[in-house]
Design a protein around this motif. Structure first.
Motif, short mmCIF file in Angstrom:
data_model
loop_
_atom_site.label_atom_id
_atom_site.label_comp_id
_atom_site.label_asym_id
_atom_site.label_seq_id
_atom_site.Cartn_x
_atom_site.Cartn_y
_atom_site.Cartn_z
N LEU A 108 0.82 -1.21 0.00
CA LEU A 108 0.00 0.00 0.00
C LEU A 108 0.86 1.27 0.00
CD1 LEU A 108 -2.79 -1.04 2.53
CD2 LEU A 108 -3.05 -0.68 0.07
N VAL A 109 1.93 1.25 0.81
CA VAL A 109 2.85 2.40 0.86
C VAL A 109 3.45 2.64 -0.52
CG1 VAL A 109 5.04 3.25 1.81
CG2 VAL A 109 3.37 2.16 3.32
N LEU A 110 3.90 1.53 -1.15
CA LEU A 110 4.52 1.66 -2.48
C LEU A 110 3.51 2.11 -3.53
CD1 LEU A 110 6.83 -1.50 -2.47
CD2 LEU A 110 7.58 0.88 -2.62
N SER A 111 2.27 1.63 -3.41
CA SER A 111 1.23 2.04 -4.37
C SER A 111 0.95 3.53 -4.27
CB SER A 111 -0.06 1.26 -4.13
OG SER A 111 0.17 -0.12 -4.29
N GLY A 112 0.88 4.03 -3.02
CA GLY A 112 0.66 5.46 -2.82
C GLY A 112 1.83 6.29 -3.36
N PHE A 113 3.02 5.75 -3.12
CA PHE A 113 4.21 6.44 -3.61
C PHE A 113 4.23 6.47 -5.13
CE2 PHE A 113 8.25 8.01 -4.17
CZ PHE A 113 9.13 7.11 -4.74
N LEU A 114 3.84 5.34 -5.75
CA LEU A 114 3.81 5.25 -7.22
C LEU A 114 2.83 6.28 -7.80
CD1 LEU A 114 5.17 3.38 -9.37
CD2 LEU A 114 3.02 2.13 -9.43
N ALA A 115 1.68 6.43 -7.12
CA ALA A 115 0.68 7.40 -7.58
C ALA A 115 1.24 8.83 -7.52
CB ALA A 115 -0.58 7.29 -6.72
N SER A 116 1.98 9.12 -6.43
CA SER A 116 2.55 10.47 -6.32
C SER A 116 3.65 10.67 -7.35
CB SER A 116 3.08 10.72 -4.90
OG SER A 116 4.29 10.02 -4.67
N GLU A 117 4.35 9.58 -7.70
CA GLU A 117 5.38 9.66 -8.73
C GLU A 117 4.76 10.04 -10.08
OE1 GLU A 117 8.64 10.07 -7.74
OE2 GLU A 117 9.21 8.67 -9.29
N GLU A 118 3.60 9.48 -10.36
CA GLU A 118 2.92 9.80 -11.63
C GLU A 118 2.58 11.29 -11.70
OE1 GLU A 118 -0.71 7.66 -12.31
OE2 GLU A 118 -1.12 8.72 -14.17
N ILE A 119 2.07 11.81 -10.59
CA ILE A 119 1.73 13.24 -10.54
C ILE A 119 2.99 14.09 -10.71
CG2 ILE A 119 0.89 15.09 -9.01
CD1 ILE A 119 -0.98 12.87 -7.77
N TYR A 160 9.79 5.09 -12.25
CA TYR A 160 8.37 4.73 -12.29
C TYR A 160 8.16 3.48 -13.15
CZ TYR A 160 3.33 5.18 -13.15
OH TYR A 160 1.99 4.94 -13.25
N ASP A 161 8.78 3.48 -14.33
CA ASP A 161 8.62 2.34 -15.26
C ASP A 161 9.17 1.05 -14.68
OD1 ASP A 161 9.21 4.31 -18.30
OD2 ASP A 161 7.42 4.01 -17.06
N ASP A 162 10.23 1.15 -13.85
CA ASP A 162 10.81 -0.04 -13.23
C ASP A 162 9.98 -0.52 -12.04
OD1 ASP A 162 12.85 -0.06 -15.03
OD2 ASP A 162 14.32 0.93 -13.72
N LEU A 163 9.42 0.43 -11.26
CA LEU A 163 8.67 0.07 -10.05
C LEU A 163 7.27 -0.46 -10.38
CD1 LEU A 163 8.63 0.02 -6.93
CD2 LEU A 163 7.78 2.38 -6.98
N PHE A 164 6.64 0.08 -11.41
CA PHE A 164 5.24 -0.25 -11.74
C PHE A 164 4.99 -1.76 -11.87
CE2 PHE A 164 1.08 0.96 -13.10
CZ PHE A 164 0.69 0.00 -14.02
N PRO A 165 5.79 -2.52 -12.67
CA PRO A 165 5.51 -3.96 -12.79
C PRO A 165 5.68 -4.73 -11.48
CG PRO A 165 7.55 -3.36 -13.95
CD PRO A 165 6.88 -2.10 -13.57
N HIS A 166 6.56 -4.24 -10.60
CA HIS A 166 6.74 -4.92 -9.31
C HIS A 166 5.48 -4.82 -8.46
CE1 HIS A 166 10.96 -4.58 -10.51
NE2 HIS A 166 11.25 -5.47 -9.57
N ILE A 167 4.80 -3.69 -8.52
CA ILE A 167 3.57 -3.52 -7.75
C ILE A 167 2.44 -4.35 -8.37
CG2 ILE A 167 1.94 -1.82 -6.79
CD1 ILE A 167 4.83 -1.43 -5.89
#
Length: 859
Positions: free
Chosen positions: A92-103, A152-159
Motif C-alpha cells: 500500500l505504501v509503495l502504491s501510494g508512492f507510485l501514484a505520487s510519482e505519476e503526478i 516509475y517504469d521499473d517500479l510499476f511492474p513490481h507492484i
C-alpha cells in the motif's frame, strides 16, 4: 485518489517545509506521526534518498561519548505473526508512492513542454528567451524527468505482480545514486526563479507561457489537466527533496528484518536523513560533504579542471574548493561501465594555505612548454577533424564507426591542446609543507580562484588533518558533488550546441562607473579559443579618476569564440606597493565580468550596446561582428591619392622610394619602443587611433612623425597590419598565389627551396623589397620572444593571411576556398608560407636576383 490544487495555500520556505515534516524528540523520529501526513497533492509524500558517499559517520547523531549512534529506530518494529499484514502494508505504501510519482512526472513534463519551442525561437531573429536564459530556468529539469520516468517504469511492474518475494530496494538505490542532479538543481533554484521572473517582466509572450502551464492529471482522474504557474512547478523538485525520508520510514516499518530489502532500505534511510540534515538553512544551499573540525557542514564552494605542474610535467587535475580545504584529485581509470571515482593527490587546509610570493618562486619547478608551431598544428588538426565529422554526419545521418573514431581523435587532440596551452602561473603554498603550481590560460580564472579562497579565509578557520577514512569519504563525495563534469572539449558538447564565431569582433569599451576612490584604471578583453581564453586587447590607462571614459574601439579576431570577458585593473605605478603574487600580474583586478556572444545579437550590422556588472562596477561597451571572409575581402583600387587601398607600385613610384614610407615609419617606431611590448602585433590597437593614423598617412600630414611618437605602440602595429590588409591585391600577389600554395606543400627540401626562392624572385621589385624589409623586421621582433612572447610562428599567424590572402576576383576563380573557420587548410598554408621565409637564413635582394640562372623557372 483526489487531486488537490495548491493554489491559495500559504507558501512556506522549503526549509520550513523540511522541518515541518519531522517531529524530533529525544527518542528520534516519530514514525506514527509521519504516517498520517499527506503531501499537498493528496498522495503519500515522496521518499527521495541518497546513496552518495558524501555522508560521513561524523554527520550522524552522536551519543554523550561523541561516538556516532545509529539513526535507525526500526529494528524489531514488525511483531511476529504480522509479517503477511506487514507486506500488504508495504504494498500500500509503495502504491501510494507510485501514484505520487505519476503526478510528479506529469508536473515535470509540463515544464518540459515549453522548452523545445523556446529553444527553437532562440536561434531566430526574434527570440523569446536567449539560450542562456532557457538553460538557467530549466536547469536539470530534463535530467530529473528522465530519472523519475525510469524509476516509475521499473517500479510499476513490481507492484502489479506483488508477492512476498518482490524486492524494490535496488530501485531505491539506483534512484539514490542520482541525487547529485537534485543538488545541482537546488544550487540553481534561486537563480532560475529570479531569471524566470525577470523574463516575465521583460517579455509578455513568456509571461503568458509561465502563468498557464498545463499539467496532465493521473490516468484514472476525471480532471484531464490543471493550470499551474511555472514558479509553482519549479518549486516541486525542492518540495520533493524536503520530504525525502517519510516513505523509507514506512517501508522499513513494514519490512521483515530478514527480507533482502531491509538492509538496502535501512542504509538508504540513513543516507537520506544525513542528506537532509546537512542542507544549509538558506534559500541558496551549497553542496555539502562532511563536517569541518568546528562541527559545521563542509560545503563545496567551487570546482574545475586545472593543469598542475607535477614532477616537471603537466597533469590535468580536478580541483575542489571546500569551505575549509582545497583538494586536488584525478579521475581513477576504471573499466567500462564501472562507477567512476576520484583519487586524491593532495589537500591543504585553508588555514594553512598561502599564495606563494616572488621571493619564494626560485624553488618552483621548470615548466615544460610546447613549441608554438606544435600548438598551431594541433589547432589545424582539430579544425580538419571537425570538417570530416560534419561530412560524415551528412553522409550517414546517424552514428557510425567512422564518426566514433573521428570524435575520439578530436577528443585526444583537444585534450592535449588544453593541457599544453595554459601559461599563467597560480602558485599555492602549504605553510607547513609543499608548494604546488597550476597553470591557467587566463588571469580571470586565477582571480576567481584566489578571491574564492581569500573570501573563505576571512572566516575563523581551524587547521584539520583528515584520517584515511575521512579522506576516502570526502574524495568519494567529489564525483557527485562536482559542478563541472567534463573538460571543455567539443566532443563533450551537444551536437545541437551553437558553434562559436569565426571572424572579427569590434568592441568599443566606453566607460565605467562605481569606483569608490580615484585610481589609474584600464581594461583588458579576453575571448575563448579552442576551449581556453586568450587576452586580445587592452585600453589605455585613464589616470586618477572614478569615472574613466575610454571610448576605445578594438578589432578582436575570433576562433570559434562564444564568450567575451572584460577585466578592469588598477594600474600600479608605485613600485613599493607592487603585488608580488605569481610574478606576473602586478596590477590589481578591480572587477571582472563576461558576456555570451550570441550570434543573433552580434551579427547585425548595427552596434549592440551592453553593460557588464562586476563587484559594484559597471562597464559600458558596444560590439558588432564581421565574418572573417567579409573582413579580409580585398577590393580593387579606386584611387590614386593616399596610400591605403592603393597599389604598392603606385605608392613607391610616387614617393620615389623602394619601400612605402608608411611601412618604413611604422617598422622604425615599433623597433624603437615596441619590440619589448608583450603581444606586439597580436594585441589590438585602439581602432580610433588606427583610423587617425590612416587619415594622416593618406593626407601625408607634416606632423605624422609627432603623431607616431605620441601614439600607443599597439595602434602603430595595427596601422601597419591594416595597410597590408587593405592593399587591392596581397603583397605576394594574386598571380603567384596558387604557386605559393603548391610550393609550400612540396616534401623534398631541395625542391621546396628552389621553388620558394624562385617565387620571391618572380615578385615585382616594390613587392619583393617591401616583403624582405618586413621579413627582417619580424625576425628582429622574434629575437625578443622571451620578453614580448611573440615567436616566429605567432608572427606568421598574424601576418600570413594578410600578406597572401587573394583579392575577391582571384578567390572567386577557385584558387582558394573561403572558409568560415580561421584554421581552414588555406589559411594554415598561408601561415606556413610566411613561416618558411621567417625561418630561412637572411635573404638578400641582390643575391636573389644574381642567382636567377641557377633555378628552374617552371612554377
Amino acid at each position: 485518489m483526489e487531486h488537490l490544487s495548491t493554489r491559495g495555500l500559504p507558501r512556506l520556505s522549503w526549509i520550513d517545509t523540511l522541518y515541518s515534516n519531522f517531529n524530533y524528540n529525544t527518542d528520534g523520529y516519530d514514525g506514527d506521526a509521519a504516517e498520517d501526513r499527506k503531501s499537498q497533492d493528496g498522495s503519500e509524500t515522496m521518499p527521495f534518498i541518497d546513496e552518495s558517499p558524501t555522508m560521513s559517520p561524523q554527520l550522524c547523531a552522536r551519543g554523550p561519548d561523541g561516538e556516532p549512534v545509529s539513526p535507525m529506530p526500526h529494528e524489531g518494529l514488525l511483531p511476529g505473526g504480522d509479517i503477511e499484514k506487514g507486506l500488504e502494508m508495504k504494498k500500500l505504501v509503495l502504491s501510494g508512492f507510485l501514484a505520487s510519482e505519476e503526478i510528479y512526472i506529469n508536473q515535470l513534463d509540463a515544464l518540459r513542454v515549453p522548452m523545445k519551442p523556446l529553444k527553437a525561437t532562440a536561434t531566430t531573429s526574434q527570440p523569446v528567451l536567449t539560450i542562456q536564459q532557457i538553460e538557467t530556468i530549466f536547469y536539470k529539469i530534463q535530467d530529473i524527468f528522465e530519472i523519475h520516468k525510469e524509476f516509475y517504469d521499473d517500479l510499476f511492474p513490481h507492484i502489479q505482480q506483488w508477492d512476498d518475494k518482490v524486492t524494490v530496494g535496488h530501485l531505491f538505490q539506483k534512484l539514490a545514486s542520482q541525487l547529485g542532479v537534485y543538488k545541482a538543481f537546488i544550487d540553481n533554484y534561486k537563480v532560475a526563479v529570479e531569471t524566470a521572473e525577470k523574463c516575465s517582466q521583460a517579455n509578455s509572450q513568456f509571461q503568458k507561457i509561465s502563468e498557464d502551464l498545463k499539467v496532465k492529471g493521473p490516468k484514472d482522474s476525471k480532471d484531464h489537466t490543471s493550470s499551474v504557474t511555472m514558479e509553482a512547478l519549479l518549486y516541486k523538485p525542492i518540495d520533493r527533496v524536503t520530504r525525502s525520508t517519510l516513505v523509507l520510514h514506512d517501508l522499513l516499518k513494514h519490512t521483515p528484518k530478514d527480507h533482502p530489502d531491509f538492509p538496502l532500505l535501512q542504509d538508504a534511510l540513513r543516507i537520506s536523513q544525513t542528506f537532509l540534515s546537512s542542507i544549509n538553512e538558506e534559500i541558496d544551499p551549497r553542496r555539502t560533504a562532511v563536517t569541518t573540525p568546528k562541527g559545521e557542514a563542509r560545503q563545496l564552494v567551487k570546482d574545475g579542471f586545472l593543469v598542475e605542474v607535477s614532477e616537471g610535467s603537466r597533469k590535468l587535475r580536478h580541483v575542489f574548493l571546500f569551505t575549509d580545504l582545497l583538494l586536488c584529485a584525478k579521475m581513477k581509470k576504471t573499466a567500462v561501465g564501472k562507477h567512476q571515482q576520484y583519487d586524491c593527490k593532495w589537500y591543504i587546509p585553508l588555514a594553512d594555505l598561502t599564495f606563494q610570493t616572488l621571493d619564494d618562486s626560485d624553488s618552483c619547478p621548470h615548466v615544460q612548454t610546447m613549441p608554438e608551431h606544435e600548438i598551431e598544428e594541433m589547432k589545424t588538426k582539430i579544425s580538419a577533424i571537425k570538417s570530416e565529422i560534419q561530412k560524415e554526419k551528412k553522409a550517414v545521418k546517424g552514428q557510425s564507426r567512422a564518426l566514433d573514431r573521428l570524435r575520439k581523435k578530436m577528443n585526444e587532440q583537444e585534450s592535449c591542446l588544453l593541457l599544453h596551452s595554459p601559461t599563467i602561473p597560480f602558485r599555492i603554498h602549504n605553510k607547513h609543507g609543499k608548494s604546488y603550481l597550476f597553470l591557467l590560460s587566463s588571469d580571470y580564472e586565477r582571480s576567481e580562484w584566489r578571491e574564492a579562497i581569500q573570501k573563505l579565509q576571512k572566516k575563523d578557520l581551524q587547521a584539520c588533518v583528515l584520517s584515511s577514512v575521512e579522506l576516502q569519504v570526502l574524495t568519494g563525495s567529489c564525483f557527485k558533488l562536482r559542478t563541472v563534469h567534463n573538460i571543455p572539449v567539443t566532443s563533450n558538447k551537444d551536437d545541437e550546441e551553437i558553434p562559436g564565431l569565426y571572424g572579427f569582433l569590434h568592441v568599443i569599451v566606453r566607460s565605467a562607473k562605481g569606483f569608490k576612490e580615484s585610481a589609474n584604471l584600464y581594461c583588458t578583453l579576453e575571448v575563448d579559443s579552442f576551449g581556453y581564453f586568450v587576452s586580445k586587447a587592452k585600453t589605455r590607462v585613464f589616470r586618477d579618476t572614478t569615472e574613466p571614459q575610454w571610448n576605445e574601439e578594438f578589432e578582436i579576431e575570433l576562433e570559434g569564440s562564444q564568450c567575451l570577458r572584460i577585466l578592469c585593473y588598477e594600474k600600479c605605478y608605485d613600485k613599493s606597493k607592487l603585488n608580488k603574487d605569481d610574478n606576473e600580474i602586478v596590477d590589481k583586478i578591480m572587477g571582472k565580468g563576461q558576456v555570451q556572444l550570441d550570434p543573433q545579437t552580434v551579427q547585425s550590422k548595427n552596434w549592440h550596446m551592453d553593460v557588464i556588472e562586476m563587484n559594484g562596477i559597471k562597464v559600458e561597451f558596444s560590439m558588432k561582428f564581421t565574418s572573417r571572409d567579409l573582413s579580409l575581402k580585398r577590393t580593387p583600387s579606386k584611387k590614386q591619392s593616399g596610400v591605403f587601398g592603393v597599389k604598392i607600385s603606385v605608392v613607391t613610384k610616387r614617393e620615389r622610394s623602394k619601400v612605402p614610407y608608411i611601412v618604413r615609419q611604422c617598422i622604425e617606431e615599433v623597433e624603437k619602443r615596441g619590440i619589448d611590448e608583450v603581444g606586439i602585433y597580436r594585441i589590438s590597437g585602439v581602432a580610433t587611433d588606427i583610423q587617425a593614423l590612416k587619415a594622416a598617412f593618406d593626407a601625408n600630414t607634416k606632423d605624422i612623425l609627432v603623431m607616431l611618437s605620441d601614439m600607443d605602440i599597439n595602434a602603430i602595429a595595427g596601422t601597419l597590419k591594416l595597410y597590408f590588409r587593405e592593399l587591392p591585391e596581397p603583397l605576394l600577389t594574386d598571380r603567384l598565389y596558387p604557386a605559393f600554395m603548391e610550393g609550400i606543400a612540396l616534401s623534398d627540401p631541395a625542391a621546396k627551396e628552389n621553388c620558394m626562392m624562385h617565387l620571391l624572385r618572380s615578385l615585382p621589385d616594390p613587392n619583393l623589397i617591401t616583403f624582405l624589409s618586413l621579413l627582417e623586421h619580424l625576425k628582429r621582433v622574434a629575437e625578443k620572444e622571451p620578453i614580448n612572447k611573440m615567436s616566429l610562428h605567432n608572427l606568421a599567424t598574424v601576418f600570413g593571411p594578410t600578406l597572401l590572402r587573394p583579392s575577391e576576383s582571384e578567390s572567386s576563380k577557385g584558387h582558394v576556398t573561403l572558409a568560415s573557420d580561421i584554421w581552414s587548410h588555406d589559411v594554415m598554408a598561408q601561415v606556413q608560407v610566411l613561416l618558411y621565409y621567417l625561418q630561412h637564413p637572411p635573404i638578400s635582394f641582390t643575391e636573389l636576383k644574381r642567382n636567377t640562372l641557377y633555378f628552374s623557372t617552371d612554377v
